[in-house]
Design a protein around this motif. Sequence first.
Motif, short mmCIF file in Angstrom:
data_model
loop_
_atom_site.label_atom_id
_atom_site.label_comp_id
_atom_site.label_asym_id
_atom_site.label_seq_id
_atom_site.Cartn_x
_atom_site.Cartn_y
_atom_site.Cartn_z
N ALA A 1 10.81 39.69 11.02
CA ALA A 1 10.14 39.81 9.72
C ALA A 1 11.15 39.62 8.60
O ALA A 1 12.33 39.96 8.73
CB ALA A 1 9.46 41.17 9.57
N HIS A 2 10.68 39.07 7.48
CA HIS A 2 11.47 38.94 6.27
C HIS A 2 10.80 39.78 5.19
O HIS A 2 9.75 39.42 4.67
CB HIS A 2 11.55 37.47 5.84
CG HIS A 2 12.50 37.23 4.70
ND1 HIS A 2 12.66 36.00 4.11
CD2 HIS A 2 13.34 38.07 4.04
CE1 HIS A 2 13.55 36.08 3.14
NE2 HIS A 2 13.98 37.33 3.08
N PRO B 1 20.60 42.09 17.77
CA PRO B 1 21.32 41.56 16.61
C PRO B 1 20.34 40.93 15.61
O PRO B 1 19.36 40.29 16.01
CB PRO B 1 22.26 40.52 17.20
CG PRO B 1 22.39 40.88 18.64
CD PRO B 1 21.04 41.43 19.01
N LEU B 2 20.63 41.10 14.32
CA LEU B 2 19.85 40.48 13.24
C LEU B 2 20.80 39.72 12.34
O LEU B 2 21.89 40.22 12.00
CB LEU B 2 19.12 41.53 12.39
CG LEU B 2 18.29 42.64 13.01
CD1 LEU B 2 19.16 43.83 13.37
CD2 LEU B 2 17.20 43.10 12.03
N LYS B 3 20.40 38.52 11.89
CA LYS B 3 21.23 37.73 10.99
C LYS B 3 20.35 37.04 9.95
O LYS B 3 19.19 36.73 10.22
CB LYS B 3 22.03 36.68 11.76
CG LYS B 3 23.09 37.27 12.69
CD LYS B 3 23.91 36.17 13.36
CE LYS B 3 24.97 36.77 14.26
NZ LYS B 3 25.82 35.74 14.91
N LEU B 4 20.93 36.81 8.78
CA LEU B 4 20.25 36.07 7.71
C LEU B 4 21.26 35.24 6.96
O LEU B 4 22.38 35.68 6.68
CB LEU B 4 19.53 37.04 6.78
CG LEU B 4 18.74 36.43 5.61
CD1 LEU B 4 17.46 37.23 5.33
CD2 LEU B 4 19.60 36.34 4.35
N VAL C 1 21.67 32.42 3.52
CA VAL C 1 21.12 31.83 2.30
C VAL C 1 21.90 30.55 2.03
O VAL C 1 23.13 30.58 1.90
CB VAL C 1 21.22 32.79 1.10
CG1 VAL C 1 20.68 32.12 -0.16
CG2 VAL C 1 20.43 34.07 1.38
N ASN C 2 21.19 29.45 1.98
CA ASN C 2 21.81 28.13 1.76
C ASN C 2 22.97 27.89 2.73
O ASN C 2 24.02 27.36 2.37
CB ASN C 2 22.28 28.00 0.31
CG ASN C 2 21.14 28.14 -0.67
OD1 ASN C 2 20.01 27.73 -0.40
ND2 ASN C 2 21.42 28.73 -1.83
N GLY C 3 22.76 28.33 3.98
CA GLY C 3 23.75 28.11 5.03
C GLY C 3 24.86 29.14 5.10
O GLY C 3 25.68 29.10 6.03
N GLU C 4 24.92 30.07 4.16
CA GLU C 4 25.99 31.09 4.14
C GLU C 4 25.47 32.38 4.75
O GLU C 4 24.44 32.92 4.32
CB GLU C 4 26.45 31.34 2.70
CG GLU C 4 27.56 32.37 2.61
CD GLU C 4 28.01 32.63 1.18
OE1 GLU C 4 28.71 33.64 0.95
OE2 GLU C 4 27.66 31.82 0.29
N LEU C 5 26.18 32.89 5.76
CA LEU C 5 25.77 34.13 6.42
C LEU C 5 25.86 35.30 5.45
O LEU C 5 26.92 35.56 4.87
CB LEU C 5 26.66 34.38 7.63
CG LEU C 5 26.33 35.62 8.48
CD1 LEU C 5 24.95 35.49 9.11
CD2 LEU C 5 27.39 35.83 9.56
N LYS C 6 24.77 36.00 5.27
CA LYS C 6 24.71 37.13 4.34
C LYS C 6 24.54 38.47 5.07
O LYS C 6 25.10 39.48 4.66
CB LYS C 6 23.55 36.95 3.36
CG LYS C 6 23.65 35.72 2.47
CD LYS C 6 24.77 35.83 1.48
CE LYS C 6 24.72 34.70 0.44
NZ LYS C 6 25.83 34.80 -0.54
N GLN C 7 23.73 38.49 6.12
CA GLN C 7 23.50 39.71 6.88
C GLN C 7 23.84 39.46 8.34
O GLN C 7 23.44 38.43 8.91
CB GLN C 7 22.04 40.17 6.77
CG GLN C 7 21.67 40.70 5.39
CD GLN C 7 20.24 41.22 5.34
OE1 GLN C 7 19.31 40.44 5.19
NE2 GLN C 7 20.07 42.53 5.47
N GLU D 1 17.30 31.45 5.92
CA GLU D 1 17.07 31.39 7.35
C GLU D 1 17.43 32.75 7.94
O GLU D 1 18.38 33.41 7.49
CB GLU D 1 17.92 30.30 7.99
CG GLU D 1 17.59 28.90 7.49
CD GLU D 1 18.57 27.86 7.99
OE1 GLU D 1 18.29 27.26 9.04
OE2 GLU D 1 19.60 27.67 7.32
N LEU D 2 16.68 33.18 8.95
CA LEU D 2 16.92 34.50 9.52
C LEU D 2 16.44 34.54 10.95
O LEU D 2 15.58 33.75 11.37
CB LEU D 2 16.23 35.59 8.70
CG LEU D 2 14.72 35.48 8.52
CD1 LEU D 2 14.07 36.86 8.52
CD2 LEU D 2 14.41 34.78 7.19
N GLU D 3 16.99 35.48 11.71
CA GLU D 3 16.57 35.64 13.10
C GLU D 3 16.88 37.04 13.60
O GLU D 3 17.79 37.70 13.12
CB GLU D 3 17.26 34.61 14.01
CG GLU D 3 18.75 34.80 14.12
CD GLU D 3 19.41 33.75 15.02
OE1 GLU D 3 18.72 32.78 15.40
OE2 GLU D 3 20.60 33.92 15.33
#
Length: 286
Positions: free
Chosen positions: A158-159, A203-206, A208-214, A270-272
């Motif tokens: 979820a986002h 694991p969770l990742k997000l 923004v514009n290709g830059e890992l934020k979370q 993008e997120l997963e």
Amino acid sequence: MKLLRVGTAGAERPALLDRDGTLRDLSGLVDDIDGELLGDASALARVREAAATPDVLPPLDADGLRIGPPVGRIGKIVCIGLNYHDHAAETGAAIPEEPILFFKAPDTVVGPEDTVLVPRGSRKMDWEVELAVVIGRTARYLDSAEEALGHVAGYATAHDVSEREFQIERGGTWDKGKNCETFNPLGPWLVTVDEVPDPQALPLKLWVNGELKQDGTTAAQIFPVGEVVRYLSHFMTLYPGDVINTGTPAGVAMGRPEPKPYLRAGDVVELEVEGLGRQRQALKDA
């Protein structure tokens, strides 16, 4: 099983992603992936039987086929705020003694690659990758976290899109910063509990514009999934098809130094959640 809904918005049909990665049509077997199905053990058993011999299900051409939210006719979306130790720390908030609750309206839910709209007047739109829990059995006054996990049908990515000025600076509750249209992309799949042996090891990742934020893990949740479901069942009845967004790890825009990199039209998020699928949204003005 990986269950999903495909097709144009409002006219999605149920589908299954088989073990070989082939998309299969479930519409000859069930009407939809929704609370009615998730609460019907015999119907789910038929789907499981078909999933075990997927050649009996017609394949679908996935090329150009929109993926919708994996759950239809959602009754309610209950959200848990400040549920990660590192996220509470980055925002300067005290660790909650009890889960913080707010709601999102079901009409905020869109597909995992649908456009997300920047609200008019928005200056502080933020991102939040989350583990979503989908209820499979009616839950009320549950006694333990272990019992509560037995009421979960599955999990999804979820986002929890947020507008921080609306949420924090405009008075009242958090809800006005959480319920703008398109503010809850969900999916791509509903992954049944048998494929997620430990919801506290995801694991969770997000980006923004290709830059890992979370870059976090559900192991850092303050209130784990079973406890969240148990706790909620003492304040409301949870029904099959209800969704719980369980909070986000550190790395949101609000927790970063000034100038905070809030989202705007043209950004791509993008997120997963590992094993639960990946999302991608392009942002445009409402």
